[in-house]
Design a protein around this motif. Structure first.
Motif, PDB file in Angstrom:
ATOM      1  N   THR A   1      18.566   3.567 -49.377  1.00  0.00           N
ATOM      2  CA  THR A   1      18.806   3.225 -47.966  1.00  0.00           C
ATOM      3  C   THR A   1      17.798   2.204 -47.448  1.00  0.00           C
ATOM      4  O   THR A   1      18.031   1.574 -46.407  1.00  0.00           O
ATOM      5  CB  THR A   1      18.746   4.493 -47.093  1.00  0.00           C
ATOM      6  N   LEU A   2      16.682   2.039 -48.164  1.00  0.00           N
ATOM      7  CA  LEU A   2      15.680   1.051 -47.753  1.00  0.00           C
ATOM      8  C   LEU A   2      16.237  -0.365 -47.842  1.00  0.00           C
ATOM      9  O   LEU A   2      15.746  -1.269 -47.152  1.00  0.00           O
ATOM     10  CB  LEU A   2      14.421   1.191 -48.605  1.00  0.00           C
ATOM     11  N   TRP A   3      17.180  -0.607 -48.747  1.00  0.00           N
ATOM     12  CA  TRP A   3      17.804  -1.936 -48.809  1.00  0.00           C
ATOM     13  C   TRP A   3      19.295  -1.866 -48.459  1.00  0.00           C
ATOM     14  O   TRP A   3      20.124  -2.570 -49.004  1.00  0.00           O
ATOM     15  CB  TRP A   3      17.577  -2.607 -50.159  1.00  0.00           C
ATOM     16  N   ASP A   4      19.601  -0.961 -47.527  1.00  0.00           N
ATOM     17  CA  ASP A   4      20.918  -0.895 -46.874  1.00  0.00           C
ATOM     18  C   ASP A   4      22.066  -0.582 -47.850  1.00  0.00           C
ATOM     19  O   ASP A   4      23.155  -1.155 -47.748  1.00  0.00           O
ATOM     20  CB  ASP A   4      21.237  -2.203 -46.136  1.00  0.00           C
ATOM     21  N   VAL A   5      21.818   0.326 -48.772  1.00  0.00           N
ATOM     22  CA  VAL A   5      22.889   0.809 -49.637  1.00  0.00           C
ATOM     23  C   VAL A   5      23.512   2.024 -48.964  1.00  0.00           C
ATOM     24  O   VAL A   5      22.832   3.015 -48.690  1.00  0.00           O
ATOM     25  CB  VAL A   5      22.356   1.177 -51.036  1.00  0.00           C
ATOM     26  N   GLU A   6      24.784   1.963 -48.687  1.00  0.00           N
ATOM     27  CA  GLU A   6      25.439   3.029 -47.935  1.00  0.00           C
ATOM     28  C   GLU A   6      25.727   4.269 -48.780  1.00  0.00           C
ATOM     29  O   GLU A   6      25.800   5.380 -48.252  1.00  0.00           O
ATOM     30  CB  GLU A   6      26.749   2.501 -47.332  1.00  0.00           C
ATOM     31  N   GLY A   7      25.919   4.114 -50.069  1.00  0.00           N
ATOM     32  CA  GLY A   7      26.227   5.251 -50.931  1.00  0.00           C
ATOM     33  C   GLY A   7      27.559   5.056 -51.626  1.00  0.00           C
ATOM     34  O   GLY A   7      28.292   4.095 -51.371  1.00  0.00           O
ATOM     35  N   VAL A   8      27.881   5.987 -52.509  1.00  0.00           N
ATOM     36  CA  VAL A   8      29.111   5.870 -53.292  1.00  0.00           C
ATOM     37  C   VAL A   8      30.325   6.310 -52.504  1.00  0.00           C
ATOM     38  O   VAL A   8      31.462   6.073 -52.920  1.00  0.00           O
ATOM     39  CB  VAL A   8      29.000   6.697 -54.593  1.00  0.00           C
ATOM     40  N   GLY A   9      30.135   6.977 -51.405  1.00  0.00           N
ATOM     41  CA  GLY A   9      31.265   7.445 -50.613  1.00  0.00           C
ATOM     42  C   GLY A   9      31.089   8.897 -50.227  1.00  0.00           C
ATOM     43  O   GLY A   9      30.293   9.634 -50.826  1.00  0.00           O
ATOM     44  N   ALA A  10      31.837   9.327 -49.236  1.00  0.00           N
ATOM     45  CA  ALA A  10      31.758  10.717 -48.774  1.00  0.00           C
ATOM     46  C   ALA A  10      32.437  11.637 -49.788  1.00  0.00           C
ATOM     47  O   ALA A  10      33.395  11.240 -50.458  1.00  0.00           O
ATOM     48  CB  ALA A  10      32.429  10.848 -47.412  1.00  0.00           C
TER      49      ALA A  10
END
Length: 221
Positions: A101-110
């Motif tokens: 999240t420090l470089w604005d990665v939102e994630g793989v999905g809910a």
């Protein structure tokens, strides 16, 4: 020193196989999970993006590659290197979503699950729990490869030929520490150092004692 670098290939078989399977599971779950309605949004299989590359594919490659090295390597240093790669991959599975999240990665999905228990199971199976298990197995492999067994030490000191000739259950250390047999000239064998004189021959025996005057039977023969 070179002898201690060689280890049996069977030493890392179990940890290596499990690490390879965990790497395959972690890398494929976001892509094939929707087939079983277990995974992460979107609800379509084989959806690729850079977030999944960073959070699922990269650590999966690290865990799988490290497990493969542990599985096939017969060199202690190289096997430990593979185990460390697996440790890093497992750690990234566990905490990568938070750090990224420090470089604005939102994630793989809910998570696709509708209940809280189902969503928790998907998070554990895909990231946190998977990473903890991978780190545990990799650390177990590190511990096993860090220990120099009796066989490796024997090969290093005496060579492979002498190690094969040694009887099972007996190491060279036990040969060196065999008890010393005491001779008869030890602490309790001083009499043997000064043996008694040989018995006198009949011609050398002492003359018969003479009776003293005044004693009964004196002067009689």
């Amino acid at each position: 020193m070179a002898g201690t670098m060689h280890v049996p290939r069977t030493r890392g078989v179990l940890s290596g196989v499990l690490l390879v399977l965990l790497g395959l599971w972690g890398g494929l779950l976001p892509f094939v999970g929707p087939y079983a309605d277990f995974g992460f949004a979107p609800d379509d299989p084989w959806v690729y993006d850079t977030d999944r590359l960073q959070l699922s594919i990269a650590p999966a490659i690290a865990v799988g590659l490290g497990g493969l090295i542990v599985l096939i390597s017969a060199n202690r240093a190289f096997a430990m290197f593979g185990a460390w790669i697996a440790v890093l991959g497992g750690a990234w599975f566990a905490v990568g979503g938070l750090v990224a999240t420090l470089w604005d990665v939102e994630g793989v999905g809910a998570p696709l699950g509708t209940s809280e228990g189902r969503q928790l199971a998907e998070q554990l199976a895909g990231f946190t729990g998977l990473g903890v298990v991978a780190v545990f197995l990799a650390a177990l492999a590190l511990g096993r490869f860090a220990v120099v067994g009796v066989k490796e030490a024997r090969l290093n000191e005496f060579g492979e030929e002498k190690a094969e000739e040694a009887p099972p259950g007996q190491t060279d250390d036990t040969k060196k520490t065999q008890p010393i047999v005491r001779s008869s000239y030890g602490r309790y064998g001083r009499d043997s150092m000064n043996p008694p004189p040989p018995p006198l021959r009949e011609s050398e025996t002492a003359p018969e004692d003479q009776r003293v005057a005044g004693e009964r039977g004196a002067g009689k023969r």
